[in-house]
Every structure is written in structure tokens, then in C-alpha cells.
Write a protein that holds these residues in place. Structure first.
Motif, PDB file in Angstrom:
ATOM      1  N   LEU A  23       0.840  -1.204   0.000  1.00 59.76           N
ATOM      2  CA  LEU A  23       0.000   0.000   0.000  1.00 59.76           C
ATOM      3  C   LEU A  23       0.878   1.258   0.000  1.00 59.76           C
ATOM      4  N   ILE A  24       2.058   1.150   0.591  1.00 59.59           N
ATOM      5  CA  ILE A  24       2.977   2.281   0.548  1.00 59.59           C
ATOM      6  C   ILE A  24       3.528   2.447  -0.867  1.00 59.59           C
ATOM      7  N   ALA A  25       3.907   1.325  -1.470  1.00 60.15           N
ATOM      8  CA  ALA A  25       4.549   1.374  -2.781  1.00 60.15           C
ATOM      9  C   ALA A  25       3.582   1.824  -3.874  1.00 60.15           C
ATOM     10  N   VAL A  26       2.419   1.230  -3.899  1.00 60.27           N
ATOM     11  CA  VAL A  26       1.573   1.381  -5.074  1.00 60.27           C
ATOM     12  C   VAL A  26       0.922   2.761  -5.161  1.00 60.27           C
ATOM     13  N   HIS A  27       0.699   3.392  -4.016  1.00 55.68           N
ATOM     14  CA  HIS A  27       0.046   4.700  -4.049  1.00 55.68           C
ATOM     15  C   HIS A  27       1.032   5.868  -4.023  1.00 55.68           C
ATOM     16  N   GLY A  28       2.313   5.582  -4.208  1.00 54.15           N
ATOM     17  CA  GLY A  28       3.296   6.645  -4.052  1.00 54.15           C
ATOM     18  C   GLY A  28       3.479   7.550  -5.265  1.00 54.15           C
ATOM     19  N   ASP A  29       4.268   8.589  -5.036  1.00 54.98           N
ATOM     20  CA  ASP A  29       4.776   9.423  -6.120  1.00 54.98           C
ATOM     21  C   ASP A  29       6.121   9.969  -5.660  1.00 54.98           C
ATOM     22  N   ASP A  30       6.684  10.906  -6.415  1.00 53.81           N
ATOM     23  CA  ASP A  30       8.035  11.360  -6.080  1.00 53.81           C
ATOM     24  C   ASP A  30       8.139  12.039  -4.726  1.00 53.81           C
ATOM     25  N   ARG A  31       7.021  12.476  -4.185  1.00 54.07           N
ATOM     26  CA  ARG A  31       7.068  13.146  -2.875  1.00 54.07           C
ATOM     27  C   ARG A  31       6.968  12.181  -1.708  1.00 54.07           C
TER      28      ARG A  31
END
Ligand code: P5A
Ligand code: ZN
Length: 486
Positions: free
Chosen positions: A273-281
Motif C-alpha cells: 500500500l505504501i509502494a503502489v500509491h506513491g509518487d516522487d514526494r
């Protein structure tokens, strides 16, 4: 005012580094510093996320007839060795306790790598008749595996701290088969709640769980295009009930061994859930498990009267959020500039930020910034609670939609080995090919494309009809999925 969606360059191109950075920057999991390889520390913020994920898993299991139990961490050697396939699979990964103080132990004790053996052992005392069935047990515990592939925080741990293992017992093969179906449905519900997309595959014979009749797995494509197994469900047949003598009286009064399944999730759910919803920020924590759903950043006032205005408006904002039952935090640090605060809360993945300055206070408004899209808009304080709830719901839906879109864009089809190889190199993700279903071809394919086989869809897909296995040329009976795996 419409913001640009945050960029996802670093997120996808340097994913492993991005991930390590996020865990540290957001205060989720301190991995690098603990002096045992493959083991880390859940930090307060991370622990809160973990707690909510665990609560979600518990509530889904509790509401479907699963009974929570707690087994000892230690398993005596003779139990762990009783099922031969199982121990063959885990032999190289077991941590052994050999001493108690200065005394060598008579019986070596394993730190459980999973609990089929100890649970089956006890089931032989508890379960005597089909009338006792089905039974569905689960526990959420630490397990230990001496992993030899590269260890990674939350993704490949040697102490898996959030191992949710379910173990069920049934009166027939078919009942256990249906239970695997239920497990799949429950896992879909859990992943859907978290907006984690998945591909479900029946693992090939050569990659099933040690001791299983068959294994069904959920895989996610990580931001860098490699897949991660995020959950598995196994039909165990009578493989454990025979050696552990879990024998039951059937409806026709005869005696037979019971049938079992097991299914598991781990810290990887939180990693995904941390990985998939991330972006550069950084990450974007889905609102339903976010420790802080709304962060309020008051903008410094210059005069005493402005300060008072902001204070008053802040009280109104807080009571609005409270009434709506939202988890919020006011970042009133005086020595930190707002820009720095924005950066920090973005890196923690707080889904919604409210900025409150003198001008807003005078107008009775706040500026709301969505973490998922970067979009900013001015909202009246009156009714803010409801509006924030609505926005959070929208963020949740958007995260899920975006994640699914992205996963779909990472599943490709190929009809030749060369094409599959090229797709894996250029696009990564998962490549599906027609397949004759023979192990020999699956293994050859793994070698030829230099990637792992995930298995096949549960039902043969339409599109392979009339196609041929690219390895042997025989007619395809299903498809096979290959990917570079974590
Ligand atoms: C099912 C539960 C089992 O162990 N016994 C009880 C069965 N299956 S499994 O596939 O081996 O593991 C279940 C899930 O746990 C995750 N996992 C891990 N996560 C983090 N670090 C590890 N070292 C690790 N090993 C397994 C996987 O998601 C797997 O599907
Ligand atoms: Zn073939």
C-alpha cells in the motif's frame, strides 16, 4: 485552482531507493540500523498504519467465522519434520533454538517458519467428527525465515512481524476447495479496501507451497515493474492430516483424514500500500488506514489581531473535523516554516492538508490540498467536516482507480518467446503467453525469457483459444504469466 499531479519519475525509476527513503523519512520502519539482517523496527507512525491494516484483516476474518488463536513460537524438531515435502521446502530457512541457558536442549526447537505442523498437531486432539467442521483458525504473529535471497524491508524479512496465517479443516476435498475460493474472496476484499490491485494466478506445480496440493497467489506489480507475491491460499489436501493423524468420523460413520487449507498475508500488504500509491514526494496513505487523515498547517500571522483570528478559526476547523469523526493533527510548530511542514506531511503521505492563514480566517475559509493529485481549493469552514469526509472518500477512490489503471497498463500479451522477452525488458510488468500447460514448457520458458513464472489464471482465458504454445507448438489450453519477481 488546479494543481499538476505530482511526478512519478523517481518512484518508478529508482523504486528500491525510493522505498527505503520513504520508510525512513516518513518514520514508518527503521530497517537499516537494527543490527540483525532482515529485521527492522516498526516506528510509531508506521505502527499506527500497521495497526489499522491488522484491524481490517481481523474484522474481515472475524466476520466470516474465523477464530483467532495463538500458538507457541517454538516448534519441536520432530513436529516440523513430520511432513516430508514441508520440511524439504523449509529446511534451509529454519532458525533453530539449540540451547536453554548453558544447557544444550534434548530436542531442538524451531522458530516457526509457518504453523501448519504445530496447528495440525493440536487439531488431532480437538477435531474428531465432521460435526466439528469446518473449523477456521487464524493467528497474527511473527514468523522467522532465514531468507537467502536479498532481504528487503517489509518485502523480504527474516522476521515477518505481521504474518496473518489462517488454517482451516474440512470434511472433504471439495469443502477445502471451496474454502480456497472463500480465501480468495476475503483477500480481494482486504486488498480492495486498501486500493491494492492484484493479479490472481494458480502457481505452477514447481512453485507451490511446500506441502500443498495447489497454491493460488495474489501478485502486485511494483513501481519498478517487478512483481511481488502479496498473499497466497493453499489447498493442503490430506498432506498434513495424515502424518498428524487428524482423523474424523464422516457422515457415513467411517473414519477418514480431514482436509485442510491455509492462507497467509504478511508485512508485504503494508509494503504494497505504501509502494503502489506513491509518487516522487513519498507515499499517499489511503485515508481508511492513515494515522492522520487531515493535517492542519496554520500560516503565521503578523499582527496580534491576525493571530487571534487564526486561533479562532482553528478552533472552528477542529470542531468541524471532530464532529465528522476524522483523525487530524495541528502542526503548530513555531520554528518550522510552512513550506518545510508541507514537505514533511507529504512525505508521510497524509491524504489531506488544510492551510489556514489570516486571510482565510477573515473569510471563514481554509485552503485544502489533496495529497494524491496536488489539487488545491478553498473551502468554507462551515460544513468543512462533511466536505473533508467527502474529499477523503474521493481520494480513496482515486487511489484505487489509479493503482488499477497502472497495474492493467503493466500486463502485456505476447505470442512468441522473443516478444515476451522484449516486453519484459522494455516494459517490465507481467507478460501473458498461450501455454500448452506442460511443466517442461513452463520451465523452458522461464529460462528463455530469464524471468519467473507466476502461473495461470484460475479459468483458461478466451484469448488463447486457437493459439499455440510458443515453446512446443502444441495447442494452448490456458495462458502462462511470466515476470521479473521480487
Ligand atoms: C499460508 C499461511 C504460508 O506460509 N502457511 C500459513 C502458508 N504461505 S507462504 O506463501 O509461504 O507465505 C504467505 C505469504 O507471506 C508472505 N511472505 C513474506 N513476507 C515478507 N517477508 C518474507 N520473508 C515472506 N515470506 C512470505 C508472502 O506474501 C506470502 O504469500
Ligand atoms: Zn508447450
Amino acid at each position: 485552482m488546479q494543481g499538476q499531479a505530482p511526478p512519478r519519475e523517481r518512484w518508478s525509476r529508482e523504486f528500491p531507493r525510493w522505498f527505503d527513503w520513504v520508510l525512513e523519512e516518513a518514520g514508518i520502519y527503521d530497517y537499516g540500523r537494527y543490527p540483525v539482517k532482515g529485521m527492522g523496527v516498526w516506528m510509531p507512525y508506521g505502527f499506527q498504519i500497521r495497526r489499522r491494516v491488522v484491524e481490517l484483516i481481523r474484522s474481515v476474518l472475524d466476520s466470516t467465522g474465523h477464530e483467532e488463536v495463538l500458538f507457541p513460537l517454538l516448534i519441536p524438531e520432530h513436529l516440523l519434520r513430520r511432513e516430508s515435502e514441508h520440511i524439504r521446502g523449509f529446511e534451509g530457512e529454519v532458525y533453530w533454538v539449540t540451547h536453554g541457558g548453558r544447557e544444550p536442549l534434548d530436542v531442538k526447537l524451531a522458530l516457526r517458519p509457518t504453523s501448519e505442523t504445530s496447528i495440525s498437531y493440536m487439531e488431532s486432539f480437538w477435531i474428531k467428527s465432521y460435526r466439528d467442521l469446518p473449523r477456521k483458525f487464524y493467528q497474527i504473529v511473527s514468523i522467522f525465515r532465514y531468507e537467502t535471497k536479498a532481504t528487503r524491508p517489509l518485502i523480504r524479512l527474516r522476521e515477518v512481524t505481521t504474518f496473518k496465517e489462517a488454517h482451516t479443516v474440512h470434511e472433504s476435498f471439495e469443502d477445502a476447495d471451496r474454502q480456497v475460493g472463500e480465501a480468495i474472496e476475503l483477500y480481494k476484499r482486504i486488498f480492495d479496501e486498501l486500493g491494492i490491485p492484484y493479479v490472481i494466478s494458480r502457481r505452477p506445480e514447481w512453485d507451490k507451497f511446500a506441502g500443498a496440493v495447489y497454491t493460488v497467489a495474489f501478485d502486485l506489480v511494483m513501481p519498478d515493474g517487478r512483481t511481488l507475491q502479496i498473499g497466497t491460499a493453499h489447498h493442503l489436501g490430506q498432506n498434513f492430516t495424515i502424518p498428524f493423524e487428524v482423523r474424523i468420523q464422516l457422515r457415513d460413520e467411517s473414519l477418514d483424514y480431514a482436509w485442510q487449507t491455509s492462507y497467509g498475508l504478511s508485512d508485504r500488504v503494508i509494503a504494497s500500500l505504501i509502494a503502489v500509491h506513491g509518487d516522487d514526494r513519498g507515499p499517499v496513505i489511503p485515508p481508511n488506514v492513515a494515522p492522520i487523515q487531515v493535517v492542519i498547517v496554520p500560516i503565521p500571522a503578523k499582527t496580534e489581531e491576525e493571530r487571534r483570528l487564526v486561533e479562532e478559526a482553528l478552533e472552528r476547523v477542529k470542531s468541524e473535523l471532530e464532529r465528522a469523526g476524522l483523525r487530524y493533527h495541528v502542526d503548530s510548530r513555531e520554528d518550522v516554516r510552512p513550506g518545510r511542514k508541507f514537505y514533511e506531511w507529504e512525505a508521510k503521505g497524509v491524504p489531506l492538508r488544510l492551510e489556514l492563514g489570516p486571510r482565510d480566517a477573515r473569510q471563514g475559509t481554509v485552503v485544502a490540498a489533496r495529497r494524491d493529485t496536488g489539487e488545491k481549493k478553498t473551502l468554507p469552514i462551515e460544513g468543512l467536516g462533511e466536505e473533508a469526509r467527502r474529499l477523503l472518500e474521493e481520494i480513496r477512490a482515486n487511489l484505487r482507480r489509479r493503482a488499477w489503471q497502472w497495474l492493467r497498463s503493466m500486463v502485456h500479451r505476447a505470442e512468441s518467446v522473443e516478444e515476451a522477452k522484449r516486453l519484459l525488458e522494455e516494459k517490465r510488468g507481467i507478460v501473458e503467453l498461450p501455454w500448452c500447460g506442460r511443466e517442461e514448457c513452463g520451465l523452458r520458458l522461464e529460462e528463455q525469457v530469464d524471468a519467473g513464472v507466476l502461473g495461470s489464471p484460475l479459468e483458461p482465458p478466451e484469448w488463447v483459444r486457437g493459439k499455440r504454445c510458443p515453446v512446443c507448438g502444441r495447442p494452448a489450453v490456458t495462458s502462462i504469466r511470466v515476470a521479473k519477481k521480487y
